[in-house]
Design a protein around this motif. Structure first.
Motif, PDB file in Angstrom:
ATOM      1  N   LEU A 195      -1.938   3.931  -7.545  1.00 44.40           N
ATOM      2  CA  LEU A 195      -2.072   5.380  -7.639  1.00 44.40           C
ATOM      3  C   LEU A 195      -0.975   5.642  -7.769  1.00 44.40           C
ATOM      4  N   GLU A 196      -0.963   6.201  -8.712  1.00 47.33           N
ATOM      5  CA  GLU A 196       0.483   6.320  -9.228  1.00 47.33           C
ATOM      6  C   GLU A 196       0.674   8.405  -8.842  1.00 47.33           C
ATOM      7  N   PRO A 197       1.555   8.112  -8.127  1.00 49.31           N
ATOM      8  CA  PRO A 197       1.477   9.264  -7.765  1.00 49.31           C
ATOM      9  C   PRO A 197       2.358  10.582  -8.695  1.00 49.31           C
ATOM     10  N   SER A 198       2.545  11.521  -8.891  1.00 52.26           N
ATOM     11  CA  SER A 198       3.412  12.764  -9.167  1.00 52.26           C
ATOM     12  C   SER A 198       4.097  12.607  -8.852  1.00 52.26           C
ATOM     13  N   VAL A 199       5.247  13.812  -9.097  1.00 52.28           N
ATOM     14  CA  VAL A 199       7.220  13.410  -8.909  1.00 52.28           C
ATOM     15  C   VAL A 199       7.678  14.698  -7.742  1.00 52.28           C
ATOM     16  N   MET A 200       5.677  14.545  -6.837  1.00 55.76           N
ATOM     17  CA  MET A 200       6.074  15.711  -5.767  1.00 55.76           C
ATOM     18  C   MET A 200       6.350  14.889  -4.692  1.00 55.76           C
ATOM     19  N   TYR A 201       5.236  13.803  -4.592  1.00 55.23           N
ATOM     20  CA  TYR A 201       4.852  12.532  -3.661  1.00 55.23           C
ATOM     21  C   TYR A 201       5.566  11.321  -3.751  1.00 55.23           C
ATOM     22  N   ASN A 202       5.039  10.548  -2.762  1.00 51.21           N
ATOM     23  CA  ASN A 202       4.934   8.958  -2.522  1.00 51.21           C
ATOM     24  C   ASN A 202       3.907   8.516  -1.961  1.00 51.21           C
ATOM     25  N   VAL A 203       3.672   7.915  -2.035  1.00 51.45           N
ATOM     26  CA  VAL A 203       1.786   7.204  -2.030  1.00 51.45           C
ATOM     27  C   VAL A 203       2.593   5.764  -1.428  1.00 51.45           C
ATOM     28  N   THR A 204       1.685   5.758  -0.136  1.00 49.36           N
ATOM     29  CA  THR A 204       1.672   4.626   1.037  1.00 49.36           C
ATOM     30  C   THR A 204      -0.159   3.845   0.395  1.00 49.36           C
ATOM     31  N   GLU A 205      -0.197   2.600   0.295  1.00 46.50           N
ATOM     32  CA  GLU A 205      -1.302   2.069   0.086  1.00 46.50           C
ATOM     33  C   GLU A 205      -1.885   1.762   1.587  1.00 46.50           C
ATOM     34  N   LEU A 206      -3.142   2.130   1.810  1.00 48.05           N
ATOM     35  CA  LEU A 206      -4.089   1.365   3.181  1.00 48.05           C
ATOM     36  C   LEU A 206      -4.597   0.535   2.533  1.00 48.05           C
ATOM     37  N   ASN A 207      -4.565  -0.172   2.216  1.00 44.82           N
ATOM     38  CA  ASN A 207      -6.187  -1.012   1.649  1.00 44.82           C
ATOM     39  C   ASN A 207      -5.568  -2.277   2.538  1.00 44.82           C
ATOM     40  N   THR A 208      -4.193  -2.735   2.908  1.00 46.00           N
ATOM     41  CA  THR A 208      -4.110  -4.150   3.264  1.00 46.00           C
ATOM     42  C   THR A 208      -3.416  -4.146   5.441  1.00 46.00           C
ATOM     43  N   VAL A 209      -3.942  -5.371   6.023  1.00 46.25           N
ATOM     44  CA  VAL A 209      -3.522  -5.409   6.725  1.00 46.25           C
ATOM     45  C   VAL A 209      -2.441  -6.778   7.243  1.00 46.25           C
ATOM     46  N   THR A 210      -1.942  -6.211   7.319  1.00 41.10           N
ATOM     47  CA  THR A 210      -0.368  -6.210   8.017  1.00 41.10           C
ATOM     48  C   THR A 210      -0.605  -7.630   9.154  1.00 41.10           C
ATOM     49  N   GLU A 211      -0.790  -8.705   8.749  1.00 41.97           N
ATOM     50  CA  GLU A 211      -0.780 -10.013  10.034  1.00 41.97           C
ATOM     51  C   GLU A 211       0.817 -11.173   9.920  1.00 41.97           C
ATOM     52  N   GLY A 212       1.829 -10.056  10.657  1.00 45.42           N
ATOM     53  CA  GLY A 212       3.330 -10.797  10.430  1.00 45.42           C
ATOM     54  C   GLY A 212       4.433 -10.302   9.348  1.00 45.42           C
ATOM     55  N   ASP A 213       5.110 -11.272   8.622  1.00 43.83           N
ATOM     56  CA  ASP A 213       5.329 -11.164   7.292  1.00 43.83           C
ATOM     57  C   ASP A 213       4.029 -10.749   6.230  1.00 43.83           C
ATOM     58  N   LYS A 214       2.442 -11.102   6.486  1.00 43.93           N
ATOM     59  CA  LYS A 214       1.965 -11.107   4.899  1.00 43.93           C
ATOM     60  C   LYS A 214       0.742 -10.325   5.692  1.00 43.93           C
ATOM     61  N   GLY A 215       0.339  -9.711   4.155  1.00 46.25           N
ATOM     62  CA  GLY A 215      -0.286  -8.714   4.148  1.00 46.25           C
ATOM     63  C   GLY A 215      -1.526  -9.014   3.231  1.00 46.25           C
ATOM     64  N   GLU A 216      -2.881  -9.052   4.261  1.00 45.60           N
ATOM     65  CA  GLU A 216      -4.155  -9.454   3.490  1.00 45.60           C
ATOM     66  C   GLU A 216      -4.837  -8.306   3.295  1.00 45.60           C
ATOM     67  N   SER A 217      -5.872  -8.156   1.955  1.00 42.92           N
ATOM     68  CA  SER A 217      -6.285  -7.106   1.330  1.00 42.92           C
ATOM     69  C   SER A 217      -7.596  -6.767   2.273  1.00 42.92           C
ATOM     70  N   THR A 218      -7.863  -5.489   2.532  1.00 42.55           N
ATOM     71  CA  THR A 218      -8.976  -5.709   3.517  1.00 42.55           C
ATOM     72  C   THR A 218     -10.341  -6.089   3.358  1.00 42.55           C
ATOM     73  N   PHE A 219     -10.634  -5.959   1.842  1.00 39.26           N
ATOM     74  CA  PHE A 219     -11.997  -6.920   1.333  1.00 39.26           C
ATOM     75  C   PHE A 219     -12.032  -8.307   1.003  1.00 39.26           C
ATOM     76  N   GLY A 220     -11.157  -9.098   1.442  1.00 39.49           N
ATOM     77  CA  GLY A 220     -10.183 -10.383   1.546  1.00 39.49           C
ATOM     78  C   GLY A 220      -9.872 -10.528   0.844  1.00 39.49           C
ATOM     79  N   LYS A 221     -10.489 -11.821   0.632  1.00 41.87           N
ATOM     80  CA  LYS A 221      -9.327 -13.028  -0.775  1.00 41.87           C
ATOM     81  C   LYS A 221      -9.947 -12.661  -1.881  1.00 41.87           C
ATOM     82  N   MET A 222     -11.428 -12.755  -2.822  1.00 42.14           N
ATOM     83  CA  MET A 222     -12.291 -12.987  -3.552  1.00 42.14           C
ATOM     84  C   MET A 222     -12.438 -11.535  -3.361  1.00 42.14           C
ATOM     85  N   SER A 223     -11.809 -10.395  -4.541  1.00 48.15           N
ATOM     86  CA  SER A 223     -11.528  -9.323  -4.435  1.00 48.15           C
ATOM     87  C   SER A 223     -12.826  -9.887  -5.861  1.00 48.15           C
ATOM     88  N   TYR A 224     -14.406  -9.447  -5.859  1.00 48.94           N
ATOM     89  CA  TYR A 224     -15.121  -8.970  -6.674  1.00 48.94           C
ATOM     90  C   TYR A 224     -16.195  -7.817  -6.065  1.00 48.94           C
TER      91      TYR A 224
END
Length: 395
Positions: A195-224
């Motif tokens: 999502l490319e936000p407009s000049v009025m907003y900052n955006v945070t993606e909520l589609n990853t699960v963070t475990e330690g220093d690594k973030g994994e996609s909520t859809f798994g490794k194979m994004s098909y």
């Protein structure tokens, strides 16, 4: 559909072919259990089949490539490549061959010609390969100048169905849910959905699960994304500080931003789509907005706890405010009611710490605040400001 401007037969022939990558050969594996009547017969046949993958015969995809048998579908956002050739079908030498091409849509016409220079001559039975040209002019041996063109009509299909929903939080945050459905007949690899936000907003993606220093996609490794499957993407938008501090700025219809979607299909063919600017109707807060900046999740029964209220002047006039705190059957305010809060300019806000206790356990609503503008003698009441979980004290 081909249309010739001139009714006479021309010396040159124009052909248009689509350049596309081959696809992997697919087969339908037939299997059975060893105790069934065929035994291992189906397994032997699949292992002997040259189109299957050795060691993975039950997969539908094979090791062989299949050349396209038809023109195929053209999807929005994907690259369309064509190969256009001019062939001299006559026994004459044709001179000064000039080829042009246009891409015409319902609203505009684009010139695709890479060069306006003419080819000196084309001998009989020779071929002039060109890319994306559809109109030809030439000169015969007798010096006659001829011209013809052909129209090739094709339909561009939509590969994705994109739906969006907005959810307003109690704070200034906005949550965007994007539902993306693959409406083609082949699977897609979703390379990027942002999502490319407009000049009025900052955006945070909520589609990853963070475990330690690594973030994994909520859809798994194979994004098909399989055909007709739908996937939900979630984003959180916060107004930038320079806009959040001005309550009167974010009103009415506001531009949130646009989605940028990149995918890959067979053999890595890439497609990209960008939505138009997404808009939402900002919630109306009236003349005064009262929100909570700080409240605990859980509190103890009959034990005072602190909250911080934020009072924002959303009107275009200065207010002189008085705060009244009214007890309810479960919520009891601590402090002096009828306090003078002073003047509050348009788009300004003030933070107000308050103390409250609950006499009833369970999920309780913070209610009973009343603001009065002494200039206009107008009163604003606020109920169900927030909720808090009240429990017992265990020793």
């Amino acid at each position: 559909m081909d249309v010739n401007q001139a009714k006479q037969e021309h010396l040159l022939a124009l052909k248009v072919m689509r350049l596309t990558k081959p696809t992997l050969f697919t087969n339908l594996p037939v299997t059975c259990e060893d105790r069934d009547l065929p035994g291992d017969l189906f397994g032997q046949l699949m292992r002997q089949d040259p189109s299957t993958i050795k060691g993975a015969e039950t997969l539908m995809l094979g090791e062989m490539l299949t050349l396209p048998q038809n023109f195929g579908n053209i999807f929005l956002g994907e690259t369309f490549s064509s190969y256009i050739s001019v062939h001299n079908d006559s026994s004459q030498v044709v001179k000064d061959i000039l080829v042009k091409a246009d891409l015409q849509t319902s609203s505009q016409r684009l010139n695709l010609s890479a060069s306006n220079s003419a080819v000196a001559e084309l001998k009989p039975e020779c071929l002039l390969p060109l890319l994306k040209f559809c109109a030809v002019s030439y000169t015969t041996q007798q010096g006659e100048k001829l011209y013809f063109r052909k129209f090739f009509k094709f339909q561009v299909l939509k590969p994705l169905d994109v739906k969006t929903k907005f959810y307003n939080a109690e704070t200034d945050e906005v949550f965007l849910e994007a539902q993306i459905q693959n409406i083609t007949t082949s699977p897609m690899f979703m390379e990027k959905v942002s999502l490319e936000p407009s000049v009025m907003y900052n955006v945070t993606e909520l589609n990853t699960v963070t475990e330690g220093d690594k973030g994994e996609s909520t859809f798994g490794k194979m994004s098909y994304l399989q055909p007709m499957d739908t996937r939900q993407y979630l984003y959180c938008l916060k107004p930038k500080p320079e806009y959040a501090e001005k309550a009167g700025v974010i009103k009415g219809v506001t531009v949130i931003g646009k989605l940028d979607i990149v995918w890959k299909t067979n053999l890595g063919e890439r497609g990209r789509l960008q939505t138009s600017q997404l808009q939402r109707m900002a919630p109306g807060y009236g003349d005064i907005r009262l929100s909570l900046d700080l409240i605990p999740d859980t509190v103890n029964l009959e034990e005072p706890f602190d909250i911080i209220c934020k009072i924002t002047n959303c009107s275009e006039r200065t207010m002189d405010l008085v705060l009244e705190m009214c007890n309810t059957s479960s919520i009891h305010w601590c402090g002096v009611s009828g306090r003078q809060l002073g003047k509050l300019s348009p788009a300004a806000f003030l933070s107000l710490p308050l103390t409250v206790l609950s006499s009833v356990q369970g999920l309780q609503s913070i209610s009973g605040l009343r603001l009065t503008d002494t200039f206009l003698k107008r009163t604003y009441e606020y109920d169900d400001i927030a909720q808090v979980c009240v429990g017992f004290i265990f020793f």
